[in-house]
Design an enzyme around this catalytic site. Structure first.
Site, PDB file in Angstrom:
ATOM      1  N   LYS A 108      65.849  11.540  28.404  1.00 41.46           N
ATOM      2  CA  LYS A 108      65.572  11.399  26.975  1.00 41.46           C
ATOM      3  C   LYS A 108      65.545  12.731  26.235  1.00 41.46           C
ATOM      4  O   LYS A 108      65.928  12.791  25.072  1.00 41.46           O
ATOM      5  CB  LYS A 108      64.279  10.616  26.744  1.00 41.46           C
TER       6      LYS A 108
ATOM      7  N   ASN B  20      57.934  13.891  21.461  1.00 41.93           N
ATOM      8  CA  ASN B  20      57.510  14.244  22.813  1.00 41.93           C
ATOM      9  C   ASN B  20      58.206  15.509  23.287  1.00 41.93           C
ATOM     10  O   ASN B  20      57.723  16.209  24.168  1.00 41.93           O
ATOM     11  CB  ASN B  20      57.822  13.087  23.768  1.00 41.93           C
TER      12      ASN B  20
ATOM     13  N   HIS C 120      54.699   6.673  36.079  1.00 43.28           N
ATOM     14  CA  HIS C 120      53.400   6.474  35.414  1.00 43.28           C
ATOM     15  C   HIS C 120      52.697   5.197  35.872  1.00 43.28           C
ATOM     16  O   HIS C 120      51.963   4.579  35.094  1.00 43.28           O
ATOM     17  CB  HIS C 120      53.589   6.445  33.895  1.00 43.28           C
TER      18      HIS C 120
END
Length: 503
Positions: free
Chosen positions: A168, A191, A243
């Site tokens: 990303k 981010n 995660h």
């Protein structure tokens, strides 16, 4: 980051930024609740009726995003408290510190009508506390709040939201580069790099013009609190396990990623990877806009083997793969995502081509370091999991000596054995997990262990021949030998450059 102004939290720093100035109109934000996942508590809607000059906000987490949100809210006139478990956390001027306690003290919720969650903090217990002590308060993340304020202050800004487990940052940076090549002045961050709140604060303090577009990398943590911000292009690049200490299941993680499509309008563009195993799950969650699949015969295509010969878009646009300097089939896919976004926002093909030609990638992501005696050296230190390594080296255009290992993250290493069988020249195992990597090469390619990065570079260089590559792509965290993946990659690059010109 710009420092907060010197006014007290109760004084408005700019009378023009009253409730009417920051209100979000129904045309730009939905009042519907926004659950982070299917089973999580609902989030409140956008702050359309909040008067920041009279509001009291509690920001959770004093990382970069939390501090940026606190500073922005102070500038807008809010009374702001900032909570962090770290008693030594940095607190911006004009913000009331609530530091050191294991949990937010109940008194910190007194009068609070807005709670802002930083992306790095697991939200459940803070939402529970908010429901107990300040049930009327709205809940937002830094990005969610910033998008609402940007829309209210600057009106409708073309917005591209980019998420995925891997790639990303590259797609975000490349999309921004393509828009810039087309003459636009986008904000590129989220981010990646600068939080949106920090950028907004700079714009509002200086009176600078609004950006022409927003290109935002979105982590799953940021998407948990994303409201219905109007979106022109939304994409999920891929889903691989990550995660899972925060999400109960991989389904929950994927559903959170799918929230990137929440605000996509009817004229918007949704992008997914045709070959990703989660595409069917994700496409069922695209409720608006046109869906285009990447690396698909009927969508956006890579034409040719390996990294491909051309990148073809629906509608007839075609770009030579050789125009993009960064290697790998995964970067061919990344380019297709970015090209589709740029063309949707009106960048012409000639400008897109210039943007591709001038994009040399991000540090530590298959970054070319040097060619020596016919061997090319690449720093892919950012590849800290197996999926990243597979993406980097799928379709790589030459045999490679792989330097891998470090602090294990619990990944299944087995897929790397087939990668070595298919395209590997040799393996150099490093770090705490070297003994786990070494058996992958048994009966497949030669393997060596190295006790330092200097030894790894020397051994890999000796194992590689003309036409080969040496790739540092560790599939592990760096914390056994280095403070982060950047230091690991920088050390590798320095040692490679120090090699003598000839073997």
């Amino acid at each position: 980051m710009t420092a907060a102004n010197n006014s007290s939290p109760s004084d408005s720093a700019d009378a023009s930024l009253s409730a009417s100035a920051v209100a979000v109109s129904p045309s730009t934000a939905s009042a519907a609740a926004s659950p982070a996942t299917a089973d999580s508590p609902t989030l409140s809607d956008t702050p359309s009726d909040l008067d920041f000059a009279r509001s009291t906000a509690l920001v959770i987490g004093a990382g970069a995003s939390g501090r940026a949100a606190a500073e922005l809210l102070v500038f807008l006139g809010a009374r702001v408290r900032l909570y962090d478990q770290n008693p030594g956390a940095t607190v911006p001027e004009g913000v009331e510190p609530v530091l050191g306690a294991a949990d937010v003290p109940a008194g910190a919720f007194a009068g609070v009508d807005l709670m802002v969650l930083s992306p790095g903090v697991p939200p459940e217990r803070f939402r529970a506390a908010q429901q107990q002590f300040a049930p009327q308060a709205r809940v937002h993340g830094e990005m969610s709040l910033s998008l609402a304020i940007a829309s209210a202050r600057f009106g409708r800004l073309p917005t591209v939201l980019i998420t995925g487990t891997n790639g990303k940052s590259t797609v975000t940076a490349l999309t921004g580069a393509l828009l810039a090549a087309g003459g636009l002045k986008p904000f590129v961050g989220g981010n990646l790099g600068v939080p949106l709140a920090a950028a907004l604060l700079d714009l509002l303090r200086t009176g600078a013009p609004a950006p022409d577009a927003l290109v935002l990398e979105c982590s799953s943590f940021q998407l948990e609190t994303l409201g219905h911000a109007a979106t022109d292009v939304a994409m999920v690049l891929n889903i691989t396990p990550d995660h899972l200490d925060r999400y109960p299941t991989l389904d929950d993680y994927a559903a959170t990623k799918a929230r990137v499509f929440t605000g996509l309008h009817t004229g918007g563009l949704a992008l997914l990877d045709a070959g990703d195993g989660w595409t069917a799950f994700l496409r069922a969650r695209v409720d608006a806009g046109r869906l285009v699949l990447v690396d698909d015969p009927d969508g956006a295509r890579i034409v040719g083997p390996g990294p491909g010969d051309s990148l073809d878009l629906p509608g007839g646009d075609s770009f030579p793969r050789a125009a993009l300097p960064i290697p790998g089939r995964h970067n061919s896919k990344n380019a297709l995502f970015a090209l589709l976004a740029a063309r949707h926002l009106g960048v012409d093909p000639a400008a897109c081509l210039r943007g591709l030609e001038n994009f040399h990638g991000l540090p530590h992501r298959m970054t070319f370091v040097r060619e020596r005696a016919g061997v090319r050296f690449y720093d892919d230190s950012k590849a800290t999991n197996v999926a990243s390594v597979l993406a980097s080296l799928d379709g790589f255009d030459r045999p490679f000596v792989l330097i891998a290992g470090g602090r294990a993250k619990g990944d299944d290493l087995t897929p790397l054995r087939e990668l070595l069988r298919r395209s590997g020249r040799a393996l150099v195992a490093i770090g705490e997990s070297a003994d786990s990597f070494y058996p992958l090469a048994d009966g497949v390619v030669p393997a060596r262990r190295a006790s330092t990065m200097a030894e790894a570079v020397e051994v890999a260089a000796a194992l590689a021949g003309p036409g080969d590559a040496v790739v540092l792509s560790p599939a592990c965290a760096s914390y056994d030998w280095f403070k982060n993946y950047g230091e690991r990659g920088d050390t590798f690059a320095r040692l490679v450059r120090a090699l003598p010109a000839e073997k």
